[in-house]
Each structure stands twice: as structure tokens, then as C-alpha cells.
Write an enzyme that holds these catalytic residues in place. Structure first.
Site, PDB file in Angstrom:
ATOM      1  N   VAL A 149       3.376  -0.308  -4.074  1.00 34.64           N
ATOM      2  CA  VAL A 149       2.984   0.825  -5.080  1.00 34.64           C
ATOM      3  C   VAL A 149       4.207   1.619  -5.106  1.00 34.64           C
ATOM      4  O   VAL A 149       4.185   2.748  -5.503  1.00 34.64           O
ATOM      5  CB  VAL A 149       2.072   1.720  -4.026  1.00 34.64           C
ATOM      6  N   HIS A 198      -2.700  -2.481  -5.752  1.00 33.45           N
ATOM      7  CA  HIS A 198      -3.043  -1.245  -4.988  1.00 33.45           C
ATOM      8  C   HIS A 198      -2.442   0.163  -5.625  1.00 33.45           C
ATOM      9  O   HIS A 198      -2.286   1.256  -5.034  1.00 33.45           O
ATOM     10  CB  HIS A 198      -2.336  -1.219  -3.646  1.00 33.45           C
ATOM     11  N   CYS A 240      -9.596  19.888 -14.205  1.00 38.56           N
ATOM     12  CA  CYS A 240     -10.892  20.359 -13.586  1.00 38.56           C
ATOM     13  C   CYS A 240     -10.970  21.018 -12.244  1.00 38.56           C
ATOM     14  O   CYS A 240     -11.946  21.355 -11.686  1.00 38.56           O
ATOM     15  CB  CYS A 240     -11.617  19.005 -13.542  1.00 38.56           C
ATOM     16  N   GLY A 265       7.163 -11.858   0.802  1.00 41.01           N
ATOM     17  CA  GLY A 265       7.009 -10.321   1.532  1.00 41.01           C
ATOM     18  C   GLY A 265       5.898 -10.032   1.809  1.00 41.01           C
ATOM     19  O   GLY A 265       5.759  -8.648   1.858  1.00 41.01           O
ATOM     20  N   PRO A 317      10.405 -13.917   6.491  1.00 39.48           N
ATOM     21  CA  PRO A 317      11.612 -13.906   7.724  1.00 39.48           C
ATOM     22  C   PRO A 317      10.304 -14.510   8.838  1.00 39.48           C
ATOM     23  O   PRO A 317      10.828 -15.047   9.763  1.00 39.48           O
ATOM     24  CB  PRO A 317      12.255 -12.989   7.959  1.00 39.48           C
TER      25      PRO A 317
HETATM   26  C1  BV8 Z   1     -11.562  -3.561  -0.658  1.00 40.55           C
HETATM   27  C2  BV8 Z   1      -1.956   1.427  -1.173  1.00 40.55           C
HETATM   28  C3  BV8 Z   1     -13.845  -3.416  -1.500  1.00 40.55           C
HETATM   29  C4  BV8 Z   1      -2.034   2.356  -0.102  1.00 40.55           C
HETATM   30  C5  BV8 Z   1      -2.596  -0.684   0.482  1.00 40.55           C
HETATM   31  C6  BV8 Z   1     -12.343  -8.622   4.050  1.00 40.55           C
HETATM   32  C7  BV8 Z   1     -11.855  -8.994   5.255  1.00 40.55           C
HETATM   33  C8  BV8 Z   1     -11.460  -8.122   6.115  1.00 40.55           C
HETATM   34  C9  BV8 Z   1     -11.028  -6.756   5.770  1.00 40.55           C
HETATM   35  C10 BV8 Z   1     -11.488  -6.531   4.427  1.00 40.55           C
HETATM   36  C11 BV8 Z   1     -11.925  -7.345   3.636  1.00 40.55           C
HETATM   37  N1  BV8 Z   1     -12.041  -6.763   2.410  1.00 40.55           N
HETATM   38  C12 BV8 Z   1     -11.915  -5.449   2.589  1.00 40.55           C
HETATM   39  C13 BV8 Z   1     -11.361  -5.298   3.957  1.00 40.55           C
HETATM   40  C14 BV8 Z   1     -10.920  -3.969   4.293  1.00 40.55           C
HETATM   41  C15 BV8 Z   1      -9.439  -3.624   3.934  1.00 40.55           C
HETATM   42  C16 BV8 Z   1      -8.453  -4.896   4.567  1.00 40.55           C
HETATM   43  O1  BV8 Z   1      -7.923  -5.766   3.963  1.00 40.55           O
HETATM   44  N2  BV8 Z   1      -8.076  -4.412   5.752  1.00 40.55           N
HETATM   45  C17 BV8 Z   1      -7.076  -5.245   6.531  1.00 40.55           C
HETATM   46  C18 BV8 Z   1      -6.143  -4.563   7.292  1.00 40.55           C
HETATM   47  C19 BV8 Z   1      -7.727  -6.212   7.756  1.00 40.55           C
HETATM   48  N3  BV8 Z   1      -9.295  -3.997   2.601  1.00 40.55           N
HETATM   49  C20 BV8 Z   1      -9.595  -2.903   1.741  1.00 40.55           C
HETATM   50  O2  BV8 Z   1      -9.962  -1.894   2.058  1.00 40.55           O
HETATM   51  C21 BV8 Z   1      -9.155  -3.101   0.297  1.00 40.55           C
HETATM   52  N4  BV8 Z   1     -10.327  -2.651  -0.422  1.00 40.55           N
HETATM   53  O3  BV8 Z   1     -11.359  -4.744  -0.430  1.00 40.55           O
HETATM   54  O4  BV8 Z   1     -12.613  -2.737  -1.440  1.00 40.55           O
HETATM   55  C22 BV8 Z   1     -14.216  -3.096   0.065  1.00 40.55           C
HETATM   56  C23 BV8 Z   1     -14.314  -1.898   0.282  1.00 40.55           C
HETATM   57  C24 BV8 Z   1     -14.772  -1.439   1.708  1.00 40.55           C
HETATM   58  C25 BV8 Z   1     -15.248  -2.531   2.802  1.00 40.55           C
HETATM   59  C26 BV8 Z   1     -15.157  -3.835   2.083  1.00 40.55           C
HETATM   60  C27 BV8 Z   1     -14.589  -4.266   0.935  1.00 40.55           C
HETATM   61  C28 BV8 Z   1      -8.132  -2.089  -0.180  1.00 40.55           C
HETATM   62  C29 BV8 Z   1      -6.786  -2.706   0.251  1.00 40.55           C
HETATM   63  C30 BV8 Z   1      -5.631  -1.873  -0.345  1.00 40.55           C
HETATM   64  C31 BV8 Z   1      -5.065  -1.009   0.736  1.00 40.55           C
HETATM   65  N5  BV8 Z   1      -3.842  -0.145   0.187  1.00 40.55           N
HETATM   66  N6  BV8 Z   1      -1.611   0.248  -0.371  1.00 40.55           N
HETATM   67  C32 BV8 Z   1      -0.594   2.961   0.308  1.00 40.55           C
HETATM   68  O5  BV8 Z   1       0.062   2.136   0.304  1.00 40.55           O
HETATM   69  O6  BV8 Z   1      -0.284   4.170   0.701  1.00 40.55           O
HETATM   70  S1  BV8 Z   1      -2.302  -1.879   1.174  1.00 40.55           S
HETATM   71  C33 BV8 Z   1      -0.816  -1.546   1.965  1.00 40.55           C
HETATM   72  O7  BV8 Z   1      -0.666  -2.547   2.587  1.00 40.55           O
HETATM   73  C34 BV8 Z   1       0.488  -1.736   0.941  1.00 40.55           C
HETATM   74  O8  BV8 Z   1       0.066  -2.148  -0.283  1.00 40.55           O
HETATM   75  C35 BV8 Z   1       1.064  -3.187   1.560  1.00 40.55           C
HETATM   76  O9  BV8 Z   1       1.567  -4.006   0.683  1.00 40.55           O
HETATM   77  C36 BV8 Z   1      -0.024  -3.505   2.219  1.00 40.55           C
HETATM   78  C37 BV8 Z   1       0.434  -4.236   3.676  1.00 40.55           C
HETATM   79  O10 BV8 Z   1       0.395  -5.574   3.399  1.00 40.55           O
HETATM   80  P1  BV8 Z   1       2.016  -6.061   2.968  1.00 40.55           P
HETATM   81  O11 BV8 Z   1       2.224  -5.731   1.587  1.00 40.55           O
HETATM   82  O12 BV8 Z   1       1.836  -7.627   3.381  1.00 40.55           O
HETATM   83  O13 BV8 Z   1       2.851  -5.496   4.044  1.00 40.55           O
HETATM   84  P2  BV8 Z   1       2.897  -5.834   5.346  1.00 40.55           P
HETATM   85  O14 BV8 Z   1       3.899  -4.428   5.871  1.00 40.55           O
HETATM   86  O15 BV8 Z   1       1.617  -5.858   6.183  1.00 40.55           O
HETATM   87  O16 BV8 Z   1       3.965  -6.859   5.631  1.00 40.55           O
HETATM   88  C38 BV8 Z   1       5.303  -6.993   5.097  1.00 40.55           C
HETATM   89  C39 BV8 Z   1       5.690  -8.549   5.365  1.00 40.55           C
HETATM   90  O17 BV8 Z   1       7.060  -8.303   4.828  1.00 40.55           O
HETATM   91  C40 BV8 Z   1       5.803  -8.864   6.763  1.00 40.55           C
HETATM   92  O18 BV8 Z   1       5.241 -10.207   6.677  1.00 40.55           O
HETATM   93  C41 BV8 Z   1       7.213  -9.065   7.105  1.00 40.55           C
HETATM   94  O19 BV8 Z   1       7.482 -10.115   7.895  1.00 40.55           O
HETATM   95  C42 BV8 Z   1       7.871  -9.237   5.635  1.00 40.55           C
HETATM   96  N7  BV8 Z   1       9.217  -8.991   5.477  1.00 40.55           N
HETATM   97  C43 BV8 Z   1       9.905  -7.825   5.909  1.00 40.55           C
HETATM   98  N8  BV8 Z   1      11.081  -7.911   5.247  1.00 40.55           N
HETATM   99  C44 BV8 Z   1      11.014  -8.934   4.516  1.00 40.55           C
HETATM  100  C45 BV8 Z   1       9.834  -9.472   4.619  1.00 40.55           C
HETATM  101  N9  BV8 Z   1       9.613 -10.492   3.529  1.00 40.55           N
HETATM  102  C46 BV8 Z   1      11.020 -10.784   2.920  1.00 40.55           C
HETATM  103  N10 BV8 Z   1      11.924 -10.495   2.792  1.00 40.55           N
HETATM  104  C47 BV8 Z   1      12.054  -9.252   3.592  1.00 40.55           C
HETATM  105  N11 BV8 Z   1      13.514  -8.701   3.557  1.00 40.55           N
END
Ligand code: BV8
Length: 256
Positions: A103, A119, A150, A187, A214
């Protein structure tokens, strides 16, 4: 950095590449990922607890100030060589669809165009009741300002946990994942749905899924190639190995 010859061939022969990025791509720009502990004042908060409509309803000032802190942090960040390499990739393959969970807008600042933001984007704000876009407001330090049209409180233009993704963005991402002949997941922890289901749309069609991270993720066992390197190092090197050109991308000077 060595790459499997098959990976170089997939890149060179691909007609349509889909790239899905996550917070890890911005880590080398100094933007903390959701998994990394937050710093300072925010260390005691879990981002997934703050990025929800309930948190905003309970404490709009706290959530608004968290995003104000993140906007400042993103404004000070620069695209890193990983962002720049992805911007360059668009000119090296016939078709690239860049889908991001991030984002922070850093892909666009690196030169990527038509970025699919699943997102939203925290550099944009809108009002809670009608989604009126609002680009500026007096900084009163008193929590979310009222919408000038509003009066409802402003919120960041991002998708919170529990909120549905933008229909057009998700539809375009699904269509691309179902049509591509190479999928790259870069990532991302591959945990947040429905973004985390995109790679399987390719994998089910026996399209190679390449992961750059990584750390291992739930996607790693299904990847045709998994590069356990930071994106900012792997991507420039991968493009240089596949297409030639410099592997040391420095911001702002990458070849056209
Ligand atoms: C939805 C904006 C309908 C806000 C974000 C089905 C199954 C289970 C759960 C759910 C499902 N459907 C919906 C859900 C619930 C939920 C969900 O997925 N929960 C998870 C935690 C289980 N999903 C939702 O609510 C979504 N909505 O589906 O609507 C609905 C509604 C209600 C109920 C059911 C369905 C909305 C999801 C969006 C949330 N908003 N961002 C903000 O940022 O403030 S998500 C947020 O998390 C960020 O966008 C971020 O991108 C994301 C985290 O994921 P990653 O991007 O992968 O980042 P993360 O930190 O996790 O990992 C980083 C990775 O990078 C690591 O692996 C690391 O090793 C690696 N890394 C580190 N350094 C490096 C690297 N890689 C490469 N190079 C490097 N240098």
C-alpha cells in the site's frame, strides 16, 4: 548468484508474466513488513489488529495516527533495486501484470505502470461514509479530520482485514493469473487471502510459479523455483542473467 537454466528460459520465453508482490519487496526500502516488529511507539501494536474497521471504530485517533506515521515513513522511503528491476521487466517481456499487496506506492515511484493494488494505497485518503477522495486537510493532531463534502471522518484508502478487495483489482488479478505462462511471487508470506490464492490459479495450469523470499512460505513446496534471497539482490541479478544489462540497479538510473 546462480539461477537454474530453466528459470532463465521461462523468463526469456514467457508471453505473459504475472508478478505478485508483498511487503518483503519494500523491506529494503526501510518499510517494515507486517511480520517485522514495529518500531518505537507502535512496537506494542499488532498491525493486523490496527488494520481493521473495528479498530478504527474503537479508536479512530489511534488508527489515523498509525497511518499518518506510515505515510511519513513511506514518503521518506525510496524505491529499491527490486522495485526498479520490476519496472525494467515490463520492457523486457511481451506482457507483464504487476499485482501488489503493498500500500506504499513504491512500485509506481520506481516507474511501474498499471499496477494492480489489491489492498489500496495509504498515500490516498477517503471519507468513511461515502469514500469521497480527499487529498489535503488541516493537521489538527486531533485524529481523523472531517470530510469537507459530507463531514464523515477520513480514513486511509486501504483494504482493512475483514473488508472486501476492490472488485476490479481482484478481477484483473485473477484474470491475469489464469492467463499467464509465468507467475512470480515476490516478498510475500503467502498468508493473506484472497491474494495468497493467486499463485494456485497458475500452478493448477502447470504454469511455473517462481518464489523470491529469504524465508520459506506455504507456497515454497509448490514453487518450480524458489530463490531464497532478498528481492533487491535477486531481481537485478536475475534480469541481468536472463536479458543482459547491469545487475547493479541504482535508483533513478536504471536503463530504459
Ligand atoms: C477479504 C492493507 C472478504 C492495510 C492489508 C480465507 C482464509 C483465511 C482467512 C481469510 C480468508 N478470506 C479472508 C480472510 C481473512 C483475511 C486474511 O487473509 N487473514 C489472514 C491473516 C489469515 N483476509 C481479509 O480480511 C481480506 N478481505 O477477504 O474480504 C472477507 C471478509 C471477511 C471475512 C472473510 C472474507 C482483506 C485482506 C487485506 C488486508 N489488508 N493491507 C494496511 O496495510 O494497513 S494486508 C497486509 O498484510 C499488507 O498488505 C501486507 O502486504 C500483508 C501481509 O502480507 P505480506 O505482504 O506477505 O507481508 P508479510 O509481512 O506477511 O510478509 C513479508 C514477506 O516478505 C515475508 O515472507 C518475508 O520473509 C519476506 N521478506 C522480507 N524481506 C524480504 C522479503 N522477501 C524478499 N525480499 C526481502 N528483502
Amino acid at each position: 548468484m546462480d539461477f537454474p537454466p530453466s528459470l532463465l528460459d521461462w523468463l526469456r520465453q514467457a508471453k505473459h508474466v504475472v508478478v505478485l508482490t508483498g511487503a518483503g519487496v519494500s523491506a529494503e526500502s526501510g518499510v517494515p513488513t507486517f511480520r517485522q516488529a514495529q518500531t518505537g511507539l507502535w512496537a506494542r501494536y499488532d498491525p493486523s489488529e490496527l488494520a481493521t474497521p473495528d479498530a478504527f471504530r474503537r479508536d479512530p485517533k489511534l488508527v489515523w495516527e498509525w497511518y499518518a506515521w506510515r505515510r511519513q515513513l513511506v514518503a521518506r522511503a525510496e524505491p529499491n533495486p527490486g522495485h526498479l528491476a520490476l519496472a525494467r521487466l515490463a520492457s523486457l517481456v511481451p506482457r507483464l501484470t504487476l499485482v501488489t499487496q503493498n500500500v506504499d506506492g513504491l512500485h509506481q515511484r520506481a516507474g511501474s505502470r498499471d499496477v494492480i493494488e489489491l489492498h489500496g494505497n495509504l498515500t490516498r485518503s477517503k471519507c468513511l461514509d461515502h469514500g469521497h477522495p480527499v487529498s489535503g486537510w488541516p493537521d489538527t493532531g486531533e485524529g481523523p479530520p472531517p470530510c469537507p463534502r459530507c463531514g464523515s471522518p477520513l480514513r486511509p484508502d486501504v483494504v482493512w482485514f475483514g473488508e472486501s478487495l476492490p472488485y476490479e483489482a481482484l478481477g484483473a488479478a485473477l484474470a491475469a493469473a489464469r492467463a499467464c505462462d509465468l507467475f512470480m511471487a515476490i516478498g510475500t508470506s503467502a498468508l493473506v487471502q484472497p491474494a495468497a490464492s493467486l499463485p494456485s490459479q497458475a500452478h493448477e495450469r502447470r504454469v511455473p510459479v517462481v518464489e523470491i523470499n529469504p524465508q520459506a512460505t506455504p507456497l515454497t513446496p509448490h514453487a518450480a523455483a524458489a530463490l531464497a534471497y532478498p528481492a533487491g539482490e535477486a531481481l537485478p541479478a536475475l534480469l541481468a542473467a536472463a536479458f543482459g544489462g547491469s545487475s547493479g540497479e541504482t535508483p533513478g538510473t536504471h536503463p530504459p
